[in-house]
Scaffold this motif. Structure first.
Motif, mmCIF file in Angstrom:
data_model
loop_
_atom_site.group_PDB
_atom_site.id
_atom_site.type_symbol
_atom_site.label_atom_id
_atom_site.label_comp_id
_atom_site.label_asym_id
_atom_site.label_seq_id
_atom_site.Cartn_x
_atom_site.Cartn_y
_atom_site.Cartn_z
ATOM 1 N N GLN A 378 -9.314 6.061 7.810
ATOM 2 C CA GLN A 378 -10.287 5.707 6.782
ATOM 3 C C GLN A 378 -10.360 4.028 6.771
ATOM 4 O O GLN A 378 -9.870 3.275 7.408
ATOM 5 C CB GLN A 378 -9.369 6.033 5.356
ATOM 6 N N VAL A 379 -11.349 3.607 6.037
ATOM 7 C CA VAL A 379 -11.758 2.210 5.829
ATOM 8 C C VAL A 379 -11.471 1.770 4.575
ATOM 9 O O VAL A 379 -11.255 0.766 4.357
ATOM 10 C CB VAL A 379 -13.342 2.145 6.305
ATOM 11 N N LYS A 380 -11.707 2.452 3.491
ATOM 12 C CA LYS A 380 -11.451 2.167 2.190
ATOM 13 C C LYS A 380 -10.274 2.385 1.945
ATOM 14 O O LYS A 380 -9.349 3.182 2.294
ATOM 15 C CB LYS A 380 -12.355 2.923 1.117
ATOM 16 N N VAL A 381 -9.399 1.478 0.998
ATOM 17 C CA VAL A 381 -8.403 1.689 0.488
ATOM 18 C C VAL A 381 -8.145 2.883 -0.347
ATOM 19 O O VAL A 381 -9.107 3.292 -1.082
ATOM 20 C CB VAL A 381 -7.774 0.265 -0.291
ATOM 21 N N GLN A 382 -6.874 3.229 -0.491
ATOM 22 C CA GLN A 382 -6.556 4.405 -1.729
ATOM 23 C C GLN A 382 -7.045 3.994 -3.006
ATOM 24 O O GLN A 382 -6.857 2.928 -3.378
ATOM 25 C CB GLN A 382 -5.372 4.796 -1.531
ATOM 26 N N ASP A 383 -7.308 4.975 -3.564
ATOM 27 C CA ASP A 383 -7.966 4.722 -5.281
ATOM 28 C C ASP A 383 -6.837 4.312 -5.884
ATOM 29 O O ASP A 383 -6.940 3.066 -6.875
ATOM 30 C CB ASP A 383 -8.384 6.152 -5.800
ATOM 31 N N TYR A 529 -6.093 -8.947 2.656
ATOM 32 C CA TYR A 529 -5.390 -7.812 3.616
ATOM 33 C C TYR A 529 -3.815 -7.636 3.336
ATOM 34 O O TYR A 529 -3.189 -6.765 3.739
ATOM 35 C CB TYR A 529 -5.358 -8.631 4.990
ATOM 36 N N SER A 530 -3.475 -8.430 2.239
ATOM 37 C CA SER A 530 -2.099 -7.982 1.455
ATOM 38 C C SER A 530 -2.077 -6.915 0.769
ATOM 39 O O SER A 530 -0.984 -6.619 0.280
ATOM 40 C CB SER A 530 -1.596 -9.357 1.127
ATOM 41 N N VAL A 531 -3.218 -6.537 0.291
ATOM 42 C CA VAL A 531 -3.269 -5.392 -0.559
ATOM 43 C C VAL A 531 -2.550 -3.812 0.185
ATOM 44 O O VAL A 531 -1.990 -3.294 -0.510
ATOM 45 C CB VAL A 531 -4.537 -5.109 -1.334
ATOM 46 N N PRO A 532 -3.197 -3.350 1.251
ATOM 47 C CA PRO A 532 -4.299 -4.118 2.063
ATOM 48 C C PRO A 532 -5.630 -3.468 1.780
ATOM 49 O O PRO A 532 -5.844 -2.451 1.231
ATOM 50 C CB PRO A 532 -4.120 -3.344 3.434
ATOM 51 N N PHE A 533 -6.568 -4.428 1.807
ATOM 52 C CA PHE A 533 -8.111 -4.178 1.242
ATOM 53 C C PHE A 533 -9.171 -4.815 2.148
ATOM 54 O O PHE A 533 -8.990 -5.970 2.373
ATOM 55 C CB PHE A 533 -8.153 -4.474 -0.179
ATOM 56 N N TYR A 534 -10.088 -4.122 2.389
ATOM 57 C CA TYR A 534 -11.035 -4.696 3.370
ATOM 58 C C TYR A 534 -12.256 -4.676 2.468
ATOM 59 O O TYR A 534 -13.010 -3.615 2.324
ATOM 60 C CB TYR A 534 -11.465 -3.823 4.620
ATOM 61 N N TRP A 601 7.013 -1.054 3.124
ATOM 62 C CA TRP A 601 6.662 0.382 3.900
ATOM 63 C C TRP A 601 5.232 0.927 3.351
ATOM 64 O O TRP A 601 4.546 1.153 4.172
ATOM 65 C CB TRP A 601 7.818 1.275 3.529
ATOM 66 N N ARG A 602 4.933 0.777 1.983
ATOM 67 C CA ARG A 602 3.724 1.183 1.752
ATOM 68 C C ARG A 602 2.443 0.286 2.383
ATOM 69 O O ARG A 602 1.634 0.942 2.774
ATOM 70 C CB ARG A 602 3.584 1.204 0.114
ATOM 71 N N TRP A 603 2.670 -0.928 2.453
ATOM 72 C CA TRP A 603 1.626 -1.888 3.170
ATOM 73 C C TRP A 603 1.206 -1.424 4.387
ATOM 74 O O TRP A 603 0.383 -1.313 4.850
ATOM 75 C CB TRP A 603 2.296 -3.241 2.839
ATOM 76 N N LEU A 604 2.676 -1.218 5.157
ATOM 77 C CA LEU A 604 2.481 -1.110 6.728
ATOM 78 C C LEU A 604 1.989 0.371 6.924
ATOM 79 O O LEU A 604 1.021 0.539 7.881
ATOM 80 C CB LEU A 604 3.900 -0.983 7.175
ATOM 81 N N ALA A 605 2.281 1.476 5.973
ATOM 82 C CA ALA A 605 1.596 2.661 6.178
ATOM 83 C C ALA A 605 0.217 2.632 5.735
ATOM 84 O O ALA A 605 -0.678 3.328 6.801
ATOM 85 C CB ALA A 605 2.196 3.773 5.330
ATOM 86 N N GLN A 606 -0.086 1.774 4.879
ATOM 87 C CA GLN A 606 -1.719 1.942 4.514
ATOM 88 C C GLN A 606 -2.490 1.088 5.345
ATOM 89 O O GLN A 606 -3.346 1.357 5.976
ATOM 90 C CB GLN A 606 -1.778 1.162 3.001
ATOM 91 N N ILE A 607 -1.842 0.104 6.054
ATOM 92 C CA ILE A 607 -2.766 -0.658 6.956
ATOM 93 C C ILE A 607 -2.869 0.031 8.449
ATOM 94 O O ILE A 607 -3.913 0.009 9.042
ATOM 95 C CB ILE A 607 -2.037 -1.974 7.438
ATOM 96 N N LEU A 608 -1.958 0.886 8.586
ATOM 97 C CA LEU A 608 -1.988 1.739 9.916
ATOM 98 C C LEU A 608 -3.080 2.919 9.666
ATOM 99 O O LEU A 608 -3.253 3.630 10.550
ATOM 100 C CB LEU A 608 -0.623 2.145 10.328
ATOM 101 N N ASN A 609 -3.102 3.426 8.333
ATOM 102 C CA ASN A 609 -4.104 4.314 7.984
ATOM 103 C C ASN A 609 -5.596 3.770 7.987
ATOM 104 O O ASN A 609 -6.431 4.928 7.336
ATOM 105 C CB ASN A 609 -3.907 5.116 6.735
#
Length: 697
Positions: A378-383, A529-534, A601-609
């Motif tokens: 995905q490109v967008k962050v989770q809702d 990017y600390s959210v992470p959010f592009y 852990w959440r930040w690392l998982a989301q940035i890899l997704n």
């Protein structure tokens, strides 16, 4: 007999005289033999005889008539009058034959002869007295002469010693002068020798200098010619680069327009149930690619022909992507229409047979913890993450509105309070570094006291948030802003400073949760990017505003260099990674961390997704894992190692695919770090980590 009575009187008179009262010693003959010799010599008439006779006769004539006295009685009476004898031999000079006491010289002479003829045969005492007086005189003269001779001898010795000392001093001065002359002569010879050597060396250097000057002149002429040639080439390259840069800007503008069209096709996703994630992901990658090309071109002053060709290929791929998307949408529309027609026919047949059957679609496969990852990310962050991000930003904005009256006040007293509160909040944070734990505790206590409403000393004055109703909100906002700014500046330059700053921030967060929320809000705003959010580019948005949303600093329409941008992002991510793993050692250990490792852990998982960004994702992953990797490894163990293997096998190819040749540094650094960790099956403790010895110091 009458003569016997006068004898005893004479003896009594002698005892009462000066000589009779003298003490005589028995051993005087042994000590003064010369006196005995004088006494044994023939008697001589004393020089005092005349004086004695004269005074005795005159005295006797005054007391008795001359007829009643005889020469013997006169002489005896004179012996009884010792007081008339002078004590100094000098008095004899006063009794010469021509004494003024006589009326004339003849008479005096007759009297003297008469007296002498009368006294001399009278008694032996006068002779003895005269001898004694004469001996005293001689002895005194001998003593005076001996003393004079001794003084002369001593003077001669002193003079001889003085002359000898003077001669020795002269010899010493001559020896010293000779030594000085010799040393001066040696020094002059050494100086002359050194001068000759220096002159020779100087001549040699002059010759070498002339030779080198000739060579340098030749090189300077060649360099000047080369510089003119390079300047001309640089001018031509610059002109060509400006043309290419304008072309790149045109390509980027067209790319952003195509990206907007790609986003506009999102409405077909809900209508046609078509998965457009792959198209959007690739579109974002292409936009990032062309943006990276422009940034790299800005850093190198002008773009190259290869960069322009790469950007044109990316734009052409974007056009093909949009064309394929249109074809996919058209095909999906046809499929949907055909499915609707078939469903309508089946529904009619089912109604005719009156035996409807329930048709159930099989559930779509979902990815589990150990399942295979989907091909497209995905490109967008989770809702839910986006909602959390928006809530923090709204809370930060609400805090700013709360103390707006204090910041916009024109009152001098309010301005002074605002300045004092800002200094009291920011100066202690600026003082945090790799200092001893005791100093760090003092800084923490000062910040905690300020937030608790207690007065603290700042700039020589007492400051408290109770001085203004909006003071607490203002201090909380400025304190959170300063913590993030320290990560942006101090940690970016000195990575070890992340840990002391983070442990204080964690302790303040635990005691004052609102400060922690404001820290996150400032961190997300400066580093999305600390959210992470592009952040995505929206229609009508200015390019500078979009670059600010990405975290770049834009001043006077000039975007900061990529290296400086990555350095700031790295510092803030390092501070965040240190905060989530550290706790204030003097706090309540029974409570959980206000923002612990589960958020890491959440930040690392989301940035890899999410699809990686060129140069940014690799840098942030390396910084995060280097600071927080050891703590995550201890917390999650096997699951963490699975995630690292996933990064190596699946995520590295994605990063490498979007990374240009000039941006491979961060990717290679991350790759080497992970390979080393996987090889040793361990992640090292980060440099500068706070140990127990730090708090004991």
């Amino acid at each position: 007999m009458p003569s016997e009575g006068r004898c005893w009187e004479t003896l009594q008179a002698l005892r009462s005289s000066d000589k009779g009262r003298l003490c005589y010693y028995r051993d005087w003959l042994l000590q003064r033999e010369d006196v005995l010799e004088e006494c044994m010599s023939l008697p001589k008439l004393s020089s005092y005889s005349g004086w004695v006779v004269e005074h005795v006769l005159s005295h006797m004539q005054e007391n008795q008539p001359l007829s009643e006295t005889s020469p013997s009685s006169t002489s005896a009476s004179a012996l009884d009058q010792p007081s008339f004898v002078p004590k100094s031999p000098d008095a004899s000079s006063a009794f010469s034959p021509a004494s003024p006491a006589t009326p004339n010289g003849t008479k005096g002479k007759d009297e003297s002869q008469h007296t002498e003829s009368m006294v001399l045969p009278s008694s032996r005492g006068i002779k003895v007295e005269g001898c004694v007086r004469m001996y005293e005189l001689v002895h005194r003269m001998k003593g005076t002469e001996g003393l004079r001779q001794w003084q002369e001898e001593q003077e001669r010795k002193v003079q001889a010693l003085s002359e000898m000392a003077s001669e020795q001093l002269k010899r010493f001065d001559e020896w010293k002068e000779l030594k000085q002359h010799k040393e001066f002569q040696d020094l002059r010879e050494v100086m002359e020798k050194s001068s000759r050597e220096a002159l020779g060396h100087q001549e040699k250097l002059k010759a070498e200098h002339r030779h080198r000057a000739k060579i340098l002149n030749l090189k300077l002429r060649e360099a000047e010619q080369q510089r003119v040639k390079q300047a001309e080439q640089e001018r031509l390259r610059k002109e060509e680069g400006q043309v290419r840069l304008r072309a790149l800007y045109a390509l980027q503008e067209e790319m952003l327009q195509l990206s907007q069209q790609l986003d506009a096709s999102e409405q077909h996703k809900a209508l046609l149930k078509v998965d457009l994630a792959a198209f959007q992901t690739r579109g974002n990658q292409l936009c990032s690619l062309i943006s990276g090309i422009i940034r790299a071109s800005s850093e190198s002053s002008y773009p190259t022909a290869e960069s322009q060709a790469e950007a044109e290929r990316a734009l052409q791929e974007m056009r093909d992507l949009l064309m394929n998307l249109g074809q996919e949408i058209t095909r999906a529309c046809e499929d949907k229409r055909r499915q609707d027609e078939e469903a309508q026919v089946k529904l009619q047949e089912a109604q005719m047979q009156q035996g409807p059957e329930a048709h159930k679609e099989p559930p779509a496969p979902s990815q589990g913890p150990g399942g295979k990852q989907n091909e497209d990310l995905q490109v967008k962050v989770q809702d839910i993450t986006m909602q959390w991000y928006q809530q923090l930003q709204d809370a930060s904005m609400q805090c700013v509105l709360t103390f707006e009256g204090l910041t916009n006040s024109k009152d001098s007293q309010a301005k002074k309070i605002k300045m004092d509160l800002q200094k009291a909040a920011t100066i202690p944070v600026s003082q945090i570094s790799t200092i001893a734990g005791s100093k760090l505790k003092e800084i923490f206590d000062k910040i905690h006291s300020l937030l608790s409403g207690k007065p603290v000393q700042s700039g020589g004055r007492s400051v408290s948030v109770t001085l203004n109703p909006q003071g607490l909100d203002f201090v909380q906002y400025k304190l959170a802003e300063k913590f993030v700014k320290q990560g942006e500046e101090e940690v970016a330059s000195h990575h070890e400073a992340a840990f002391p700053i983070a442990v204080v921030a964690s302790g303040i967060w635990e005691l004052h949760p609102r400060v922690g929320d404001l820290i996150l809000a400032h961190l997300h705003k400066k580093c999305p990017y600390s959210v992470p959010f592009y952040p995505t580019f929206k229609e009508g948005m200015a390019l500078e505003d979009y670059q600010r949303m990405l975290g770049y600093q834009v001043k006077d329409s000039k975007v900061e260099q990529q290296d400086n941008f990555l350095k700031r992002m790295s510092g803030m991510i390092r501070l965040y990674a240190a905060i989530i793993q550290l706790r204030w050692p003097y706090g309540n250990r029974q409570e959980i961390h206000p923002h612990g490792l589960n958020h890491g852990w959440r930040w690392l998982a989301q940035i890899l997704n999410m699809e990686p960004l060129s140069d940014v994702t690799a840098t942030l992953l390396f910084d995060f894992l280097e600071v927080c990797g050891n703590a995550l490894m201890k917390q999650y163990q096997v699951q963490f190692w699975k995630m690292l293997i996933l990064i190596k096998e699946d995520y590295f190819p994605r990063i490498e695919a979007i990374t240009s040749s000039g941006q491979m540094g961060s990717f290679i650094r991350l790759k080497q770090f992970l390979e080393k960790c996987l090889q040793h099956k361990d992640i090292p403790v980060p440099k500068g980590f706070l140990t127990s010895s730090f708090w004991r110091s």
